[in-house]
Motif scaffolding. Structure first.
Motif, PDB file in Angstrom:
ATOM      1  N   ARG A  15     -30.757  21.926 -24.439  1.00 49.09           N
ATOM      2  CA  ARG A  15     -31.606  23.114 -24.540  1.00 49.09           C
ATOM      3  C   ARG A  15     -32.486  23.037 -25.782  1.00 49.09           C
ATOM      4  O   ARG A  15     -33.664  23.384 -25.748  1.00 49.09           O
ATOM      5  N   ARG A  68     -37.701  27.994 -24.154  1.00 48.50           N
ATOM      6  CA  ARG A  68     -38.475  28.731 -25.159  1.00 48.50           C
ATOM      7  C   ARG A  68     -38.912  30.106 -24.644  1.00 48.50           C
ATOM      8  O   ARG A  68     -39.876  30.674 -25.141  1.00 48.50           O
ATOM      9  N   TRP A  69     -38.194  30.618 -23.660  1.00 51.71           N
ATOM     10  CA  TRP A  69     -38.584  31.845 -22.982  1.00 51.71           C
ATOM     11  C   TRP A  69     -38.730  33.019 -23.957  1.00 51.71           C
ATOM     12  O   TRP A  69     -39.701  33.780 -23.885  1.00 51.71           O
ATOM     13  N   ARG A  70     -37.762  33.167 -24.841  1.00 53.45           N
ATOM     14  CA  ARG A  70     -37.777  34.323 -25.740  1.00 53.45           C
ATOM     15  C   ARG A  70     -38.887  34.241 -26.786  1.00 53.45           C
ATOM     16  O   ARG A  70     -39.253  35.258 -27.377  1.00 53.45           O
ATOM     17  N   ALA A  71     -39.407  33.050 -27.010  1.00 56.36           N
ATOM     18  CA  ALA A  71     -40.458  32.894 -28.017  1.00 56.36           C
ATOM     19  C   ALA A  71     -41.846  33.222 -27.477  1.00 56.36           C
ATOM     20  O   ALA A  71     -42.809  33.292 -28.236  1.00 56.36           O
ATOM     21  N   GLU A  73     -44.597  35.687 -25.806  1.00 55.38           N
ATOM     22  CA  GLU A  73     -44.970  37.081 -25.586  1.00 55.38           C
ATOM     23  C   GLU A  73     -45.694  37.156 -24.246  1.00 55.38           C
ATOM     24  O   GLU A  73     -46.851  36.758 -24.100  1.00 55.38           O
ATOM     25  N   TRP A  74     -45.013  37.690 -23.219  1.00 55.19           N
ATOM     26  CA  TRP A  74     -45.521  37.602 -21.853  1.00 55.19           C
ATOM     27  C   TRP A  74     -46.543  38.677 -21.502  1.00 55.19           C
ATOM     28  O   TRP A  74     -47.386  38.474 -20.648  1.00 55.19           O
TER      29      TRP A  74
END
Length: 434
Positions: A15, A68-71, A73-74
């Motif tokens: 990961r 890196r999903w949490r990093a 800003e969607w």
């Protein structure tokens, strides 16, 4: 004695590796190389090999994105124009003339390159993207020149597997590893503009920048592509306009923007009115006649499905009505030789309007950013979109592989820096952020 790895720590290590910046950098280089080297890859290992490579790239990009999903800003970063256009193309599978599986496969090809483009735009900042495009373009154009010299001067035989005719000794036209002179010209134009931005940003040495510009200019001239010269003229005009706007005061900037808009509309209208004279002066009558024949045949079938089109196919397949058009024109075609007409034919009036909105909104955002931000790097997406928009009047590169991925990258980068949804949520006009 070598310590035994702890199995429980392997997923964590994977990961961390998938979420590392170096992994994202490597995937970006692979993505650009695969997208713009698709013809060469397909010629050497076949379409199944290219699809396997693309599938593996999508899986790796997805793994990196999840890591890196949490990093990320969607909110507000994915342009609605991209989502709606792809959604309408997906809906066209319902009425497509192709078998359902074939239609879904061609839609998946479009979505795959869009996903890769979104990944590149999300994971890398604009400077890193410019650097990646510069490195890959140097390699691809360098390989093209080497193979052309090998084919046309050293061996004096065509390299049929890559579509290289070996005409470099007579100063072209050459195709490089891209299959056609127009595609080589398009890539050389993108490379030339990228190298200019690299030079101005001082992210490469002066010697490397000059050598890169010479390489791109050489490929552009030897390609002998009339389409590219039109796009180059438009890109240089846009570059000059941006140079002036970036030095104008904030109080007069909007006046210059309006003046440029009006001047652009007048120039386009004048070019349309005097189009025949321009074609004669540039000696591109044969090129124009080929396109005119294709568009004339397309118009016969457009009247049957004007609203929804014939269904999304991307590159033309060997099936009706595309084979009928090829028979009528007496030559094979992989596209309508115009991205806007191609979209109109495949997904109708609605799809064409959505595609125009996609390019238009992205270009407006990128232009405003390029004319107001201090960093020169913001000029790059604007120049890329100008090149894409102009080239789309004579080629369909913006709908497939490298051209489509580049369009998505620029649209997402422009949307991230100038989101209309963020501006409306904050109750203020959408202005660039410093």
């Amino acid at each position: 004695m070598t310590p035994t790895p702890d199995p429980s720590r392997i997923p964590t290590a994977l990961r961390e590796f998938a979420g590392s910046a170096r992994f994202a950098q490597a995937l970006t280089l692979l993505a650009v190389g695969l997208a713009f080297g698709a013809h060469a890859i397909r010629s050497v290992i076949g379409a199944p090999g290219l699809l396997a490579a693309l599938s593996a790239l999508v899986v790796l990009c997805a793994a990196s994105l999840v890591a890196r999903w949490r990093a990320v800003e969607w909110y507000g970063i994915l342009p609605l124009t991209i989502l709606v256009f792809i959604g309408w193309c997906a809906a066209s599978v319902i009425w497509s003339n192709l078998p359902p599986l074939a239609s879904l496969a061609r839609l998946g090809y479009l979505v795959a390159f869009a996903f890769v483009g979104i990944y590149v735009a999300l994971m890398r900042d604009t400077i890193q993207i410019v650097r990646a495009f510069g490195d890959v373009m140097r390699a691809l154009l360098g390989a093209s020149i080497v193979l052309e010299v090998l084919s046309g001067i050293i061996l004096d035989v065509p390299i049929h597997v890559l579509g290289i005719q070996g005409d470099i000794a007579s100063l072209g036209p050459i195709q490089g590893i891209f299959g056609s002179r127009n595609m080589l010209g398009f890539v050389a134009l993108i490379a030339l503009l990228t190298f200019l931005v690299e030079w101005r940003m001082k992210i490469v040495s002066r010697t490397r920048a000059v050598a890169s510009l010479v390489l791109a200019g050489l490929c552009l001239m030897l390609s002998g592509s009339p389409t590219t010269w039109f796009a180059l003229g438009a890109a240089l005009a846009a570059l000059g306009a941006l140079y002036g706007l970036r030095r104008a005061s904030a109080s007069t900037s909007w006046r210059w923007q309006v003046t440029l808009l009006v001047s652009g509309i007048v120039a386009i209208a004048a070019a349309w009115i005097f189009r025949l004279r321009i074609i004669e002066l540039l000696d591109v009558r044969s090129e124009f006649d080929v396109r005119l024949d294709v568009w004339r045949e397309l118009s016969r079938y457009l009247n049957l499905n004007p609203l929804q089109g014939w269904g999304w196919v991307g590159p033309w397949p060997d099936s009706a009505p595309y084979t009928w058009i090829e028979i009528a024109t007496g030559r094979e075609h992989g596209s309508a030789l115009n991205a806007f007409i191609d979209v109109y034919f495949q997904v109708g009036v609605i799809g064409a309007l959505l595609f125009i909105a996609l390019i238009g909104v992205a270009l407006v955002r990128a232009w405003l950013l390029a004319s107001t931000r201090r960093s020169v790097v913001y000029v790059w997406p604007a120049l890329m979109l100008v090149a894409i928009a102009v080239t789309s009047f004579a080629e369909s590169f913006a709908l497939v592989e490298g051209g489509w991925m580049l369009l998505v990258v620029c649209a997402v980068k422009a949307a991230r820096d100038m989101s209309w949804r963020d501006a409306l949520a904050a109750g203020r006009p959408p202005v660039p952020q410093e």
